[in-house]
Enzyme design. Structure first.
Site, PDB file in Angstrom:
ATOM      1  N   LYS A  34       1.159  -0.743  -0.086  1.00 62.84           N
ATOM      2  CA  LYS A  34      -0.236  -0.084  -0.198  1.00 62.84           C
ATOM      3  C   LYS A  34       1.322   1.112   0.028  1.00 62.84           C
ATOM      4  CE  LYS A  34       0.705   0.716   3.795  1.00 62.84           C
ATOM      5  NZ  LYS A  34       1.890   2.344   4.897  1.00 62.84           N
ATOM      6  N   VAL A 123      11.197  -4.099   1.905  1.00 60.94           N
ATOM      7  CA  VAL A 123      11.056  -4.089   3.690  1.00 60.94           C
ATOM      8  C   VAL A 123      11.306  -3.365   4.334  1.00 60.94           C
ATOM      9  CG1 VAL A 123      12.142  -6.041   5.256  1.00 60.94           C
ATOM     10  CG2 VAL A 123      12.001  -6.895   3.329  1.00 60.94           C
ATOM     11  N   ALA A 124      10.850  -2.927   5.467  1.00 64.01           N
ATOM     12  CA  ALA A 124      10.710  -2.069   6.185  1.00 64.01           C
ATOM     13  C   ALA A 124      10.499  -0.905   5.432  1.00 64.01           C
ATOM     14  CB  ALA A 124      11.838  -2.039   7.576  1.00 64.01           C
ATOM     15  N   GLY A 125       9.156  -0.869   4.486  1.00 63.65           N
ATOM     16  CA  GLY A 125       9.922   0.606   3.366  1.00 63.65           C
ATOM     17  C   GLY A 125       8.402   1.749   3.489  1.00 63.65           C
ATOM     18  N   MET A 127       5.176   0.341   3.822  1.00 60.16           N
ATOM     19  CA  MET A 127       4.398  -0.213   1.924  1.00 60.16           C
ATOM     20  C   MET A 127       3.984  -1.780   3.045  1.00 60.16           C
ATOM     21  SD  MET A 127       6.319   0.616  -1.407  1.00 60.16           S
ATOM     22  CE  MET A 127       4.628   0.534  -2.024  1.00 60.16           C
ATOM     23  N   ALA A 128       4.191  -1.558   4.081  1.00 63.92           N
ATOM     24  CA  ALA A 128       2.899  -1.916   4.779  1.00 63.92           C
ATOM     25  C   ALA A 128       3.114  -4.019   3.548  1.00 63.92           C
ATOM     26  CB  ALA A 128       1.535  -1.743   4.718  1.00 63.92           C
ATOM     27  N   GLY A 129       4.391  -4.432   3.284  1.00 64.23           N
ATOM     28  CA  GLY A 129       4.446  -5.691   3.018  1.00 64.23           C
ATOM     29  C   GLY A 129       4.493  -6.991   4.100  1.00 64.23           C
ATOM     30  N   GLY A 130       5.131  -6.462   5.018  1.00 64.21           N
ATOM     31  CA  GLY A 130       5.245  -7.310   6.861  1.00 64.21           C
ATOM     32  C   GLY A 130       3.193  -7.569   6.837  1.00 64.21           C
ATOM     33  N   ASP A 164      -1.593  -1.824  10.182  1.00 61.99           N
ATOM     34  CA  ASP A 164      -1.822  -2.103   8.950  1.00 61.99           C
ATOM     35  C   ASP A 164      -2.242  -3.407   8.109  1.00 61.99           C
ATOM     36  OD1 ASP A 164      -0.890   0.298   8.697  1.00 61.99           O
ATOM     37  OD2 ASP A 164       0.622  -0.263   8.117  1.00 61.99           O
TER      38      ASP A 164
END
Ligand code: C5P
Length: 327
Positions: A34, A123-125, A127-130, A164
């Site tokens: 996102k 990762v940890a960007g 953008m809510a990848g995790g 998130d």
């Protein structure tokens, strides 16, 4: 009717044994990353969380979680293997593992699962990848195990995993309130083109929120959340990219820039190369540049790539659907 088991201290209904109907041996789920089109942040509450008013947009950077049924003698372990993408922890620190565990606990499932993860979101960007991984794991395991939770129940579990995590279940474009986890859909028209400038080192979300508090204290101000401006919802309804660009806003940007001053150059580079606006994505450090068309996307991506100011560039259109079973 809720299938969720009582979680101690939550005052939920008593445990209920789910109906088990899962027959598939493998379930693959895709969930999107996102960008926050708007993020207004208030002063933290007693629980340390900050009240937010935010607009999420799901972008076509897709995480894939495959859930595999285990042999009957596998003792109920939840395992995670990285299929593709950057190295991230594969133990209980991984939100996808925690998501599978929470679903098992909440529904009384005792069998385990083998999860395979393909990562595309930085990762940890910011953008809510995790969070997308956790959302995908919830849906994949709910399907594999046949636990039959409904969308609203999955969203409730998702909110327990992180602020998130509900959004990637819903996708598209949505207003987020509370911690950012109380969602309502927003009407939008058209497709938006984004270019994302990545950094080698991620930013810790709690650290960015702490810096937000320090900056507010330094100003002697108690921040309050602002509503989403009408010009943003109108731009989204009309599919007006230029008007949307003008309305983009992120209260966490000064905090992220204070921790990573070099991001100011990335923003300037993107805008000089033709982006309508470039902003910090969420808590950063990814910079999200909204561009008017594919040719400009190409020019902005090239300028960023050649600048040496970022570790990589990704292009994606938006909005896209939330988590869905694809096989
Ligand atoms: O909910 P999640 O675990 O993703 O949040 C990570 C951290 O970010 C929280 O522990 C908190 O420090 C911060 N946060 C916040 N206010 C929010 C969301 C996150 O302070 N609305």
């Amino acid at each position: 009717m809720s299938h969720l088991r009582a979680i101690p201290g939550t005052g939920d209904e008593p445990p209920r044994q789910p109906s088990r109907s899962g027959t598939a041996t493998t379930v693959r789920v895709e969930a999107p990353g996102k960008v926050n089109l708007f993020l207004s942040c208030g002063a933290p509450g007693a629980d340390g969380y900050h009240p937010l008013t935010t607009v999420f947009q799901a972008v076509r950077l897709i995480e894939t979680v495959t859930a595999r049924r285990q042999a009957r003698d596998a003792h109920g372990a939840i395992t995670l293997t990285l299929e593709e993408g950057p190295a991230v922890p594969t133990d209980e620190r991984n939100l996808a593992v925690r998501a599978a565990r929470l679903l098992a606990e909440a529904t009384g499932v005792t069998e385990g699962v083998d999860l395979l993860l393909r990562k595309r979101v930085p990762v940890a960007g910011g953008m809510a990848g995790g969070s997308a991984d956790a959302a995908a794991a919830l849906l994949a395991c709910n399907t594999l195990w046949g636990t039959g939770l409904e969308a609203t129940e999955l969203i409730e579990l998702a909110a327990r995993l992180g602020a998130d995590v509900p959004f990637p279940l819903v996708g598209a474009t949505a207003l987020g309130q509370g911690r950012g986890d109380r969602l309502s859909p927003l009407m939008t028209r058209g497709t938006y083109q984004w270019v994302f400038a990545l950094q080698n080192r991620g930013l810790s979300t709690p650290k960015v929120f702490r810096r937000f508090d320090e900056l507010a204290a330094g100003r002697g101000a108690a921040p309050a959340t602002e509503p989403v401006p009408e010009r943003m919802t109108a731009a989204l309804r009309a599919g007006d990219t230029a008007a949307l660009a003008a309305a983009l806003h992120n209260d966490l940007a000064p905090a992220a820039l204070s921790l990573r001053p070099e991001l100011a150059r990335v923003i300037a580079l993107a805008q000089d190369a033709g982006a309508l606006r470039a902003i910090i994505s969420g808590s950063g450090p990814t910079v999200a540049a909204l561009v008017p068309d594919a040719a400009t996307a190409q020019a902005v991506a090239q300028a960023l790539d050649h600048s040496g100011a970022c570790a990589g560039v990704l292009r994606a259109d938006a909005p896209v659907a939330g988590a869905r079973v694809v096989g």
